[in-house]
Design an enzyme around this catalytic site. Structure first.
Site, mmCIF file in Angstrom:
data_model
loop_
_atom_site.group_PDB
_atom_site.id
_atom_site.type_symbol
_atom_site.label_atom_id
_atom_site.label_comp_id
_atom_site.label_asym_id
_atom_site.label_seq_id
_atom_site.Cartn_x
_atom_site.Cartn_y
_atom_site.Cartn_z
ATOM 1 N N ALA A 11 -14.620 -27.502 88.903
ATOM 2 C CA ALA A 11 -13.370 -27.409 88.408
ATOM 3 C C ALA A 11 -13.213 -26.082 87.998
ATOM 4 C CB ALA A 11 -13.273 -28.619 87.304
ATOM 5 N N GLY A 34 -17.653 -29.769 89.446
ATOM 6 C CA GLY A 34 -16.598 -30.725 90.421
ATOM 7 C C GLY A 34 -16.728 -30.657 91.860
ATOM 8 N N GLU A 91 -18.971 -33.184 92.688
ATOM 9 C CA GLU A 91 -18.662 -34.182 92.463
ATOM 10 C C GLU A 91 -17.697 -34.794 93.721
ATOM 11 O OE1 GLU A 91 -17.595 -33.213 88.413
ATOM 12 O OE2 GLU A 91 -18.618 -35.070 87.583
ATOM 13 N N GLU A 96 -22.242 -28.076 84.391
ATOM 14 C CA GLU A 96 -21.494 -28.232 83.060
ATOM 15 C C GLU A 96 -21.903 -27.863 81.551
ATOM 16 O OE1 GLU A 96 -21.564 -30.149 85.684
ATOM 17 O OE2 GLU A 96 -19.532 -30.809 86.388
#
Ligand code: HXC
Length: 294
Positions: free
Chosen positions: A102, A145, A148, A168
């Protein structure tokens, strides 16, 4: 000769379809109603143009998944899902990065209240609602992300230099788009715990051994191999593919007994389709099935 065979889709370029008439050998450009995407490229691939290819294209930020990029991915997946000619979709990135996570710069100043009341990242899982199978073709970094996003897809192919990880924890947060939920389902608790608590990256070969990735290929062939896989899947009934995908996914949402019941009902449901009839008739008549997705 059938009228349709006179025309051949030569290629797609930006918002144009390039179509060649084989008798006149002339080339025409037709505008397609494609959205004007900023951070992704969208094409149709395969001999029958029945595989949708979405390429994440934000190279300066290693395909960091900003809000706009993920909105576009959701739109493109939805468009391919509705496109009756497309039977499978591929999401890929660049050789350096599938996606490095992200967008940290975009979320740096978010408050808890903004995340909760604004439904931060809620739109990310739009692609998991797709009826058609989605393949992730991963080269380079698939971190946070990015990992993911790959796990939201139905099948993951990787180039041999791909690196997966959930870093993260190293920036003071935790995975927020499935890393703590989907990863244990792929690789088991101990390995998932080690990955999310250390932020360590794993190689494509390690990911394959753990069951996160289904196959590993040389870097330059992974997209090509994903397209071949997409073509193979797209040659089945798109309708039955979708029912099959839904049934496999039910295994992650239910107890074994509930899942088996779901599967049995879905299996019975195929007997209400033309394609089930056609598939079995074709086998008995020793010919290739001609599925109509009905
Ligand atoms: C914003 C990013 C970014 C990210 C890289 N960039 N990752 N920008 N968000 N996630 C930007 C860098 O700031 C830099 O921009 C440019 O991309 C190139 O990156 P470098 O770091 O210079 O490249 P390199 O040295 O090759 O290192 C590659 C890397 C590293 C190891 C992938 O970039 C990295 O560690 N990135 C962050 C990985 C990460 O923590 N991901 C998880 C994010 S959190 P400039 O402008 O300086 O050139 C997350 C939460 C998910 O994903 C939860 C909900 C979805």
């Amino acid at each position: 000769m059938a009228a349709r065979s006179l025309f051949k889709l030569v290629s797609t370029s930006s918002n144009k379809l390039i179509i060649q008439n084989s008798l006149l050998n002339n080339v025409k450009f037709y505008s397609v109603n494609a959205a004007n995407y900023e951070f992704i490229k969208v094409e149709k691939k395969g001999a029958n143009n029945n595989v949708g290819l979405i390429t994440l294209n934000r190279p300066k930020a290693l395909n960091a998944l900003c809000n706009q990029l993920m909105t576009e991915v959701g739109q493109a997946v939805e468009a391919f899902d509705k496109d009756k000619d497309v039977g499978a979709v591929i999401i890929t990135g660049s050789e350096k990065a599938f996606a490095a996570g992200a967008d940290i710069k975009e979320m740096e100043n978010n408050s808890y209240a903004q995340c909760v009341s604004g439904g931060f990242l809620d739109h990310w899982n739009k692609l998991t609602k797709a009826f058609k199978p989605i393949i992730a073709a991963v080269n380079g970094y698939a971190l946070g992300g990015g990992c993911e996003l790959a796990m939201m897809c139905d099948i993951i192919y990787a180039g041999e230099k791909a690196r997966f990880g959930q870093p993260e924890i190293l920036i003071g947060t935790i995975p927020g788009a499935g890393g703590t939920q989907r990863l244990p389902r792929y690789v088991g608790k101990s390995k998932a715990m080690e990955i999310v608590l250390t932020g360590n990256q794993i190689t494509a070969i390690e990911a394959e051994k753990m069951g996160l990735v289904s196959k590993v290929f040389p870097v330059e062939t992974v997209v090509e191999e994903a397209i071949k896989l997409g073509e193979k899947i797209a040659s089945n009934s798109h309708l039955i593919n979708g029912i099959c995908k839904e049934s496999v996914n039910a295994a992650y949402e239910t107890t074994l007994n509930q899942g088996l019941k779901f599967e049995k009902k879905a299996f019975y449901g195929t007997f209400a389709t033309q394609d089930r009839k056609e598939g079995m008739s074709a086998f008995i008549e020793k010919r290739k099935a001609n599925f109509k997705n009905e």
